[in-house]
Write a protein that holds these residues in place. Sequence first.
Motif, PDB file in Angstrom:
ATOM      1  N   ILE A 193       0.709  -1.180   0.071  1.00  0.00           N
ATOM      2  CA  ILE A 193       0.102  -0.051  -0.062  1.00  0.00           C
ATOM      3  C   ILE A 193       0.870   1.262   0.014  1.00  0.00           C
ATOM      4  O   ILE A 193       0.432   2.147  -0.506  1.00  0.00           O
ATOM      5  N   ALA A 194       1.809   1.337   0.734  1.00  0.00           N
ATOM      6  CA  ALA A 194       2.812   2.490   0.868  1.00  0.00           C
ATOM      7  C   ALA A 194       3.514   2.558  -0.472  1.00  0.00           C
ATOM      8  O   ALA A 194       3.409   3.701  -0.917  1.00  0.00           O
ATOM      9  N   ALA A 195       3.976   1.707  -1.386  1.00  0.00           N
ATOM     10  CA  ALA A 195       4.669   1.725  -2.416  1.00  0.00           C
ATOM     11  C   ALA A 195       3.403   2.175  -3.474  1.00  0.00           C
ATOM     12  O   ALA A 195       3.987   3.109  -4.373  1.00  0.00           O
ATOM     13  N   SER A 196       2.251   1.533  -3.305  1.00  0.00           N
ATOM     14  CA  SER A 196       1.121   2.166  -4.211  1.00  0.00           C
ATOM     15  C   SER A 196       0.809   3.514  -4.077  1.00  0.00           C
ATOM     16  O   SER A 196       0.535   4.414  -5.157  1.00  0.00           O
ATOM     17  N   LEU A 197       1.010   4.162  -2.940  1.00  0.00           N
ATOM     18  CA  LEU A 197       0.689   5.431  -2.563  1.00  0.00           C
ATOM     19  C   LEU A 197       1.517   6.473  -3.246  1.00  0.00           C
ATOM     20  O   LEU A 197       1.337   7.313  -3.785  1.00  0.00           O
ATOM     21  N   VAL A 198       2.840   6.040  -2.896  1.00  0.00           N
ATOM     22  CA  VAL A 198       3.816   6.878  -3.561  1.00  0.00           C
ATOM     23  C   VAL A 198       3.796   7.013  -5.006  1.00  0.00           C
ATOM     24  O   VAL A 198       4.109   7.956  -5.462  1.00  0.00           O
ATOM     25  N   ASN A 199       3.639   5.697  -5.766  1.00  0.00           N
ATOM     26  CA  ASN A 199       3.652   5.771  -6.988  1.00  0.00           C
ATOM     27  C   ASN A 199       2.266   6.472  -7.477  1.00  0.00           C
ATOM     28  O   ASN A 199       2.456   6.959  -8.894  1.00  0.00           O
ATOM     29  N   THR A 200       1.258   6.385  -6.979  1.00  0.00           N
ATOM     30  CA  THR A 200       0.037   7.148  -7.232  1.00  0.00           C
ATOM     31  C   THR A 200       0.261   8.703  -7.435  1.00  0.00           C
ATOM     32  O   THR A 200      -0.048   9.397  -8.479  1.00  0.00           O
ATOM     33  N   VAL A 201       1.199   9.131  -6.263  1.00  0.00           N
ATOM     34  CA  VAL A 201       1.452  10.616  -6.173  1.00  0.00           C
ATOM     35  C   VAL A 201       2.321  10.870  -7.537  1.00  0.00           C
ATOM     36  O   VAL A 201       2.252  11.837  -8.157  1.00  0.00           O
ATOM     37  N   HIS A 202       3.265   9.845  -7.847  1.00  0.00           N
ATOM     38  CA  HIS A 202       4.288  10.093  -8.671  1.00  0.00           C
ATOM     39  C   HIS A 202       3.663  10.151 -10.016  1.00  0.00           C
ATOM     40  O   HIS A 202       3.940  11.010 -10.937  1.00  0.00           O
ATOM     41  N   ASP A 203       2.467   9.283 -10.352  1.00  0.00           N
ATOM     42  CA  ASP A 203       2.114   9.289 -11.683  1.00  0.00           C
ATOM     43  C   ASP A 203       1.016  10.401 -11.777  1.00  0.00           C
ATOM     44  O   ASP A 203       0.822  10.777 -12.988  1.00  0.00           O
ATOM     45  N   LEU A 204       0.365  11.099 -10.843  1.00  0.00           N
ATOM     46  CA  LEU A 204      -0.424  12.119 -11.083  1.00  0.00           C
ATOM     47  C   LEU A 204       0.010  13.466 -10.587  1.00  0.00           C
ATOM     48  O   LEU A 204      -0.531  14.714 -11.073  1.00  0.00           O
ATOM     49  N   ASP A 205       1.372  13.476 -10.463  1.00  0.00           N
ATOM     50  CA  ASP A 205       1.890  14.628  -9.884  1.00  0.00           C
ATOM     51  C   ASP A 205       2.178  15.672 -11.321  1.00  0.00           C
ATOM     52  O   ASP A 205       2.374  15.083 -12.544  1.00  0.00           O
ATOM     53  N   SER A 206       2.008  16.960 -11.049  1.00  0.00           N
ATOM     54  CA  SER A 206       2.352  17.875 -12.302  1.00  0.00           C
ATOM     55  C   SER A 206       3.866  17.940 -12.464  1.00  0.00           C
ATOM     56  O   SER A 206       4.898  17.649 -11.786  1.00  0.00           O
ATOM     57  N   LYS A 207       4.498  18.733 -13.717  1.00  0.00           N
ATOM     58  CA  LYS A 207       5.694  18.946 -13.823  1.00  0.00           C
ATOM     59  C   LYS A 207       6.255  19.683 -12.871  1.00  0.00           C
ATOM     60  O   LYS A 207       7.349  19.539 -12.626  1.00  0.00           O
ATOM     61  N   GLU A 208       5.753  20.588 -12.396  1.00  0.00           N
ATOM     62  CA  GLU A 208       6.275  21.181 -11.056  1.00  0.00           C
ATOM     63  C   GLU A 208       6.381  20.369 -10.003  1.00  0.00           C
ATOM     64  O   GLU A 208       6.794  21.101  -8.924  1.00  0.00           O
ATOM     65  N   GLU A 209       5.864  19.275  -9.914  1.00  0.00           N
ATOM     66  CA  GLU A 209       5.935  18.334  -8.654  1.00  0.00           C
ATOM     67  C   GLU A 209       5.326  19.003  -7.399  1.00  0.00           C
ATOM     68  O   GLU A 209       5.777  18.914  -6.188  1.00  0.00           O
ATOM     69  N   LEU A 210       4.219  19.534  -7.672  1.00  0.00           N
ATOM     70  CA  LEU A 210       3.447  20.313  -6.620  1.00  0.00           C
ATOM     71  C   LEU A 210       3.039  19.180  -5.465  1.00  0.00           C
ATOM     72  O   LEU A 210       3.170  19.499  -4.044  1.00  0.00           O
ATOM     73  N   MET A 211       2.655  18.001  -5.881  1.00  0.00           N
ATOM     74  CA  MET A 211       2.241  17.043  -4.929  1.00  0.00           C
ATOM     75  C   MET A 211       3.609  16.858  -4.067  1.00  0.00           C
ATOM     76  O   MET A 211       3.264  16.300  -2.943  1.00  0.00           O
ATOM     77  N   LYS A 212       4.521  16.315  -4.678  1.00  0.00           N
ATOM     78  CA  LYS A 212       5.887  16.045  -4.149  1.00  0.00           C
ATOM     79  C   LYS A 212       6.280  17.158  -2.996  1.00  0.00           C
ATOM     80  O   LYS A 212       6.621  16.752  -1.882  1.00  0.00           O
TER      81      LYS A 212
END
Length: 366
Positions: A193-212
């Motif tokens: 679940i932790a890996a999937s959550l991180v990869n979800t943010v990675h896949d949905l994040d903007s070029k500016e990496e706002l979510m990160k």
Amino acid sequence: MKLQIFGFVGLGLIGGSLAKALKRAMPDCYIMAYTRTAKTTETALADGVIDSICSSANDTQFARCDCIFLCAPVSSNVAALEQLKTIVRADCILSDVGSVKTDIHMAVERMGLNGRFIGGHPMTGSEKSGLQYAQAHLFENAYYILTPSPGTPSEWTESMKQLAASTGALPIILDYRQHDLATAAVSHLPHLIAASLVNTVHDLDSKEELMKTLAAGGFKDITRIASSSPEMWEQICLTNSDNIIEVMDTFIRLLTEARDAMRAGNGEAIYKMFEKSRDYRDSFPASGLGSIKKTYRIFCDVLDESGSIATVAAALASNGISIKNIGIVQSREFEEGVLRIEFYEEAPSRAAAALLRRQNYQVWER
């Protein structure tokens, strides 16, 4: 049965910590080890973690051992067993430290080693891996599960219980199948679940990496274990797949039910979901005994001015309180204090909180 001479195949975080813990509990014990990377055993020898280096898993030195710990990935442990079975004495206990037990027990049965093997799983660890992160206190107050193979003498099992207890751990005897289902739910699925959550943010994040940028506080806490060794977790997922898939199916069902409740605007169902999880979660023991190592931390309010962090750090250091990490919390959605301080153990965490309160800081313990 007195265990005095130990062999290790692999000296990573768990193997290295176990070797250090045994040296601390029994300073006169003798430890030999083989690792696939020679530098690891050379470092361990230089640091006094081990007493001699073995050149391979079938090094004849292992014939001297009272107990041998397999601390490599499961596939490597099975290969090492094949080499060791013709070398070790008949009264040498064979064990491992892996978080999946079925594959190794099946291999033990195929090799005719039932009665000589006692599986082991210290339910502790870190998101870090390698001998450099090994700590003698890693097992303290953590469950150490033992899974004796059929025909194992009761006195051997008792010796292993005493050995685990000497490291500060809490030994529990389980059937290996029971172990694998339980750890699939409380350890293996959370890592997925932790890996999937991180990869979800990675896949949905903007070029500016706002979510990160905003991924601090609670998100970093619940995904901390996603930094664990990919090699180790590949092995775990492949060797315990049936049990993990079983608990994953339940998780997916519950997640689907939550999604459907939101789509239908069913507030009562959503409320009951969070109420049920809160009540069950609040019934958990406060101590960190599970396979995901507890993080001891406090939060402290400080003024946003130059030197404020240094003042707190100096106050702790002058009172002999060691910290693991310290930093400002940018996202305080789930946290009370602006300064987050982490510790390796519970005692210094509590001492720090008491000290800072005496100095009129507002402190929250988590």
